[in-house]
Scaffold this motif. Structure first.
Motif, PDB file in Angstrom:
ATOM      1  N   ARG A 256       0.834  -1.206   0.000  1.00 14.48           N
ATOM      2  CA  ARG A 256       0.000   0.000   0.000  1.00 14.48           C
ATOM      3  C   ARG A 256       0.869   1.257   0.000  1.00 14.48           C
ATOM      4  N   ALA A 257       2.000   1.213   0.761  1.00  7.34           N
ATOM      5  CA  ALA A 257       2.904   2.354   0.754  1.00  7.34           C
ATOM      6  C   ALA A 257       3.477   2.594  -0.636  1.00  7.34           C
ATOM      7  N   ALA A 258       3.802   1.509  -1.334  1.00 11.19           N
ATOM      8  CA  ALA A 258       4.329   1.642  -2.693  1.00 11.19           C
ATOM      9  C   ALA A 258       3.284   2.233  -3.633  1.00 11.19           C
ATOM     10  N   ALA A 259       2.016   1.893  -3.407  1.00 12.36           N
ATOM     11  CA  ALA A 259       0.956   2.387  -4.283  1.00 12.36           C
ATOM     12  C   ALA A 259       0.779   3.897  -4.176  1.00 12.36           C
ATOM     13  N   VAL A 260       1.055   4.465  -2.992  1.00 14.76           N
ATOM     14  CA  VAL A 260       0.867   5.914  -2.824  1.00 14.76           C
ATOM     15  C   VAL A 260       2.157   6.691  -3.062  1.00 14.76           C
ATOM     16  N   THR A 261       3.238   5.992  -3.401  1.00 19.84           N
ATOM     17  CA  THR A 261       4.509   6.646  -3.739  1.00 19.84           C
ATOM     18  C   THR A 261       4.990   6.093  -5.081  1.00 19.84           C
ATOM     19  N   PRO A 262       4.273   6.393  -6.158  1.00 24.74           N
ATOM     20  CA  PRO A 262       4.555   5.755  -7.451  1.00 24.74           C
ATOM     21  C   PRO A 262       5.949   6.045  -7.991  1.00 24.74           C
ATOM     22  N   GLY A 263       6.602   7.085  -7.512  1.00 25.75           N
ATOM     23  CA  GLY A 263       7.951   7.359  -8.003  1.00 25.75           C
ATOM     24  C   GLY A 263       9.029   6.554  -7.327  1.00 25.75           C
ATOM     25  N   ALA A 264       8.674   5.845  -6.251  1.00 28.81           N
ATOM     26  CA  ALA A 264       9.673   5.105  -5.475  1.00 28.81           C
ATOM     27  C   ALA A 264       9.590   3.610  -5.781  1.00 28.81           C
TER      28      ALA A 264
ATOM     29  N   ASP B 175       5.747   6.647  15.368  1.00 30.74           N
ATOM     30  CA  ASP B 175       5.176   5.803  16.407  1.00 30.74           C
ATOM     31  C   ASP B 175       4.189   4.837  15.766  1.00 30.74           C
ATOM     32  N   GLY B 176       4.685   3.685  15.365  1.00 24.93           N
ATOM     33  CA  GLY B 176       3.840   2.710  14.688  1.00 24.93           C
ATOM     34  C   GLY B 176       3.874   2.892  13.187  1.00 24.93           C
ATOM     35  N   TRP B 177       3.479   1.854  12.463  1.00 21.49           N
ATOM     36  CA  TRP B 177       3.505   1.916  11.000  1.00 21.49           C
ATOM     37  C   TRP B 177       2.597   3.045  10.520  1.00 21.49           C
ATOM     38  N   PRO B 178       3.107   3.930   9.672  1.00 23.27           N
ATOM     39  CA  PRO B 178       2.328   5.110   9.279  1.00 23.27           C
ATOM     40  C   PRO B 178       1.109   4.758   8.427  1.00 23.27           C
ATOM     41  N   ALA B 179       0.145   5.667   8.442  1.00 17.51           N
ATOM     42  CA  ALA B 179      -0.982   5.562   7.522  1.00 17.51           C
ATOM     43  C   ALA B 179      -0.466   5.686   6.089  1.00 17.51           C
ATOM     44  N   ASP B 180      -1.172   5.072   5.161  1.00 24.45           N
ATOM     45  CA  ASP B 180      -0.715   5.054   3.771  1.00 24.45           C
ATOM     46  C   ASP B 180      -0.414   6.459   3.253  1.00 24.45           C
ATOM     47  N   GLU B 181      -1.326   7.392   3.530  1.00 21.77           N
ATOM     48  CA  GLU B 181      -1.188   8.728   2.964  1.00 21.77           C
ATOM     49  C   GLU B 181      -0.017   9.508   3.555  1.00 21.77           C
ATOM     50  N   ALA B 182       0.575   9.010   4.643  1.00 23.03           N
ATOM     51  CA  ALA B 182       1.699   9.716   5.258  1.00 23.03           C
ATOM     52  C   ALA B 182       3.027   9.435   4.565  1.00 23.03           C
ATOM     53  N   TRP B 183       3.090   8.403   3.752  1.00 22.89           N
ATOM     54  CA  TRP B 183       4.384   7.967   3.226  1.00 22.89           C
ATOM     55  C   TRP B 183       5.061   8.957   2.277  1.00 22.89           C
ATOM     56  N   PRO B 184       4.352   9.635   1.378  1.00 22.31           N
ATOM     57  CA  PRO B 184       5.085  10.585   0.517  1.00 22.31           C
ATOM     58  C   PRO B 184       5.846  11.638   1.309  1.00 22.31           C
ATOM     59  N   ALA B 185       5.221  12.207   2.331  1.00 20.91           N
ATOM     60  CA  ALA B 185       5.902  13.219   3.139  1.00 20.91           C
ATOM     61  C   ALA B 185       7.017  12.611   3.974  1.00 20.91           C
ATOM     62  N   LEU B 186       6.809  11.406   4.479  1.00 23.63           N
ATOM     63  CA  LEU B 186       7.852  10.753   5.278  1.00 23.63           C
ATOM     64  C   LEU B 186       9.102  10.486   4.450  1.00 23.63           C
ATOM     65  N   LEU B 187       8.918   9.996   3.235  1.00 24.05           N
ATOM     66  CA  LEU B 187      10.085   9.759   2.381  1.00 24.05           C
ATOM     67  C   LEU B 187      10.805  11.064   2.077  1.00 24.05           C
ATOM     68  N   ASP B 188      10.053  12.124   1.831  1.00 23.15           N
ATOM     69  CA  ASP B 188      10.683  13.423   1.583  1.00 23.15           C
ATOM     70  C   ASP B 188      11.481  13.869   2.809  1.00 23.15           C
ATOM     71  N   ARG B 189      10.910  13.703   4.008  1.00 22.22           N
ATOM     72  CA  ARG B 189      11.631  14.087   5.226  1.00 22.22           C
ATOM     73  C   ARG B 189      12.911  13.279   5.383  1.00 22.22           C
ATOM     74  N   ALA B 190      12.825  11.970   5.154  1.00 21.04           N
ATOM     75  CA  ALA B 190      14.009  11.119   5.308  1.00 21.04           C
ATOM     76  C   ALA B 190      15.078  11.485   4.289  1.00 21.04           C
ATOM     77  N   LEU B 191      14.678  11.748   3.052  1.00 26.65           N
ATOM     78  CA  LEU B 191      15.641  12.098   2.010  1.00 26.65           C
ATOM     79  C   LEU B 191      16.329  13.429   2.305  1.00 26.65           C
ATOM     80  N   ALA B 192      15.671  14.277   3.076  1.00 28.36           N
ATOM     81  CA  ALA B 192      16.236  15.589   3.396  1.00 28.36           C
ATOM     82  C   ALA B 192      17.197  15.550   4.578  1.00 28.36           C
ATOM     83  N   THR B 193      17.284  14.423   5.265  1.00 25.46           N
ATOM     84  CA  THR B 193      18.177  14.338   6.423  1.00 25.46           C
ATOM     85  C   THR B 193      19.626  14.146   5.970  1.00 25.46           C
ATOM     86  N   THR B 194      20.550  14.590   6.823  1.00 27.83           N
ATOM     87  CA  THR B 194      21.979  14.365   6.602  1.00 27.83           C
ATOM     88  C   THR B 194      22.562  13.776   7.892  1.00 27.83           C
ATOM     89  N   PRO B 195      22.270  12.524   8.164  1.00 23.88           N
ATOM     90  CA  PRO B 195      22.659  11.950   9.454  1.00 23.88           C
ATOM     91  C   PRO B 195      24.168  11.799   9.588  1.00 23.88           C
TER      92      PRO B 195
END
Length: 352
Positions: free
Chosen positions: A224-232, A306-326
């Motif tokens: 489901r996460a893949a379905a809402v992030t078609p570019g990934a 906190d827990g597996w995200p809702a489907d619609e949260a994944w596009p923003a989460l991936l953007d946030r993760a990609l923006a990190t410089t750990p």
């Protein structure tokens, strides 16, 4: 000619894969003969001079001593001894047999040291038998009486995190004997694979334990996460629906985002790969993964949810993760397996 290398015992707990993974990471750096005791089967490719003793389990039903045909549930057999220990069920044949196997071997072979990863009861047993224990600790609140007892009994407490990372007041009872060695990863020291030229969307790797609810549910969540992030492009490792890869290092070190739980080995592997990550902590005793995930969030090392995200949260989460410089250098994975082995060797070299 006698073998001058010390003989070391090593207890590997059977819950999850993390304890055996840590052993296989540290073992090649330890110049010793090693005998491992565990309820887990031996992993493939044990190094030379390593013996694996399979112990009976003590966490399942067993025949009752009453002879009435009823099974004994160890959970009903005073396993905590009124809060003194973590697991010592009365009249359980598996529990008796596993401790007897360790005690018999210690009595016959007199090892120079015994690594305990992890068990309060085994740590106390080997110390009562006159062998110095190296007790592996873990993050979280370990201030309960059994943990404090094990820390006091330990000759060394091996903490697999970098100095200054985890605040653990419980370790004050062994402050002079605690050794923080950095995050222990089986991939420490391996060169990272070259990430392909970004001609498509981000590559997302989901590691086992990255979600709750079992492998089947995780596979559905990932789909489901893949379905809402078609570019990934999403890859799920392990589980019934995931791909099994003996050596996931290339996938791990070339992923743009890794989704994982907050176990010690998983996070150390993230550090070894320099990965950007979405971390989904799982419920564990003593708040182990909660403590680690809070540290990751505070240090800006990962996006923590906190827990597996809702489907619609994944596009923003991936953007946030990609923006990190750990800055994973703070985890100190380079050299950590060798530093852990040096702690064991130090204890094993003590002779009187």
């Amino acid at each position: 000619m006698s073998d001058a290398r010390p003989l070391v015992g090593w207890y590997v707990h059977h819950h999850g894969a993390g304890h055996v993974t840590r052993f296989t990471a540290v073992r090649p750096h330890l110049a010793a003969r090693v005998v491992v005791f565990s309820s887990l089967p031996a992993p493939a490719g044990l190094p030379a001079d390593t013996e694996w003793v399979l112990l009976p389990r003590d966490d399942g039903p067993a025949a009752s001593r009453s002879g009435d045909g009823a099974d004994l549930d160890p959970r009903d057999a005073s396993p905590t001894v009124r809060g003194l220990l973590h697991w010592a069920p009365l009249h359980h044949p598996g529990h008796s047999a596993r401790l007897a196997a360790i005690a018999g071997w210690v009595g016959e072979h007199r090892p120079a040291a015994f690594v305990v990863d992890v068990s309060v009861e085994v740590a106390l047993l080997v110390r009562l038998l006159g062998v110095p224990p190296v007790v592996v600790t873990q993050p979280g609140d370990r201030s309960d009486e059994p943990h404090l007892l094990a820390f006091r009994a330990a000759e060394r407490v091996l903490a697999p995190w970098a100095p200054g990372l985890h605040a653990s007041p419980a370790l004050d009872v062994a402050a002079d004997r605690v050794r923080t060695v950095g995050g222990i990863s089986r991939f420490a020291g391996r060169p990272r694979a070259v990430r392909p030229t970004a001609s498509a969307g981000p590559r997302v790797l989901v590691l086992p334990g990255g979600g709750d609810g079992g492998a089947g549910r995780l596979a559905d969540d990932v789909a489901r996460a893949a379905a809402v992030t078609p570019g990934a492009s999403w890859t799920l490792l392990g589980g019934e629906a995931g791909a099994w890869v003996d050596d996931p290092w290339e996938l791990l070190s070339t992923a743009d985002v890794v989704v994982t739980a907050a176990g010690q080995n998983s996070v150390a592997d993230l550090a070894a790969a320099g990965a950007r990550a979405v971390v989904v902590p799982q419920g564990r005793p003593f708040d182990e993964q909660g403590a680690t995930s809070r540290l990751l969030a505070d240090r800006g090392l990962a996006v923590v949810v906190d827990g597996w995200p809702a489907d619609e949260a994944w596009p923003a989460l991936l953007d946030r993760a990609l923006a990190t410089t750990p800055d994973w250098s703070t985890w100190q994975v380079e050299g950590a397996p060798a530093r852990a082995a040096a702690v064991v060797a130090e204890v094993a070299s003590w002779q009187r």
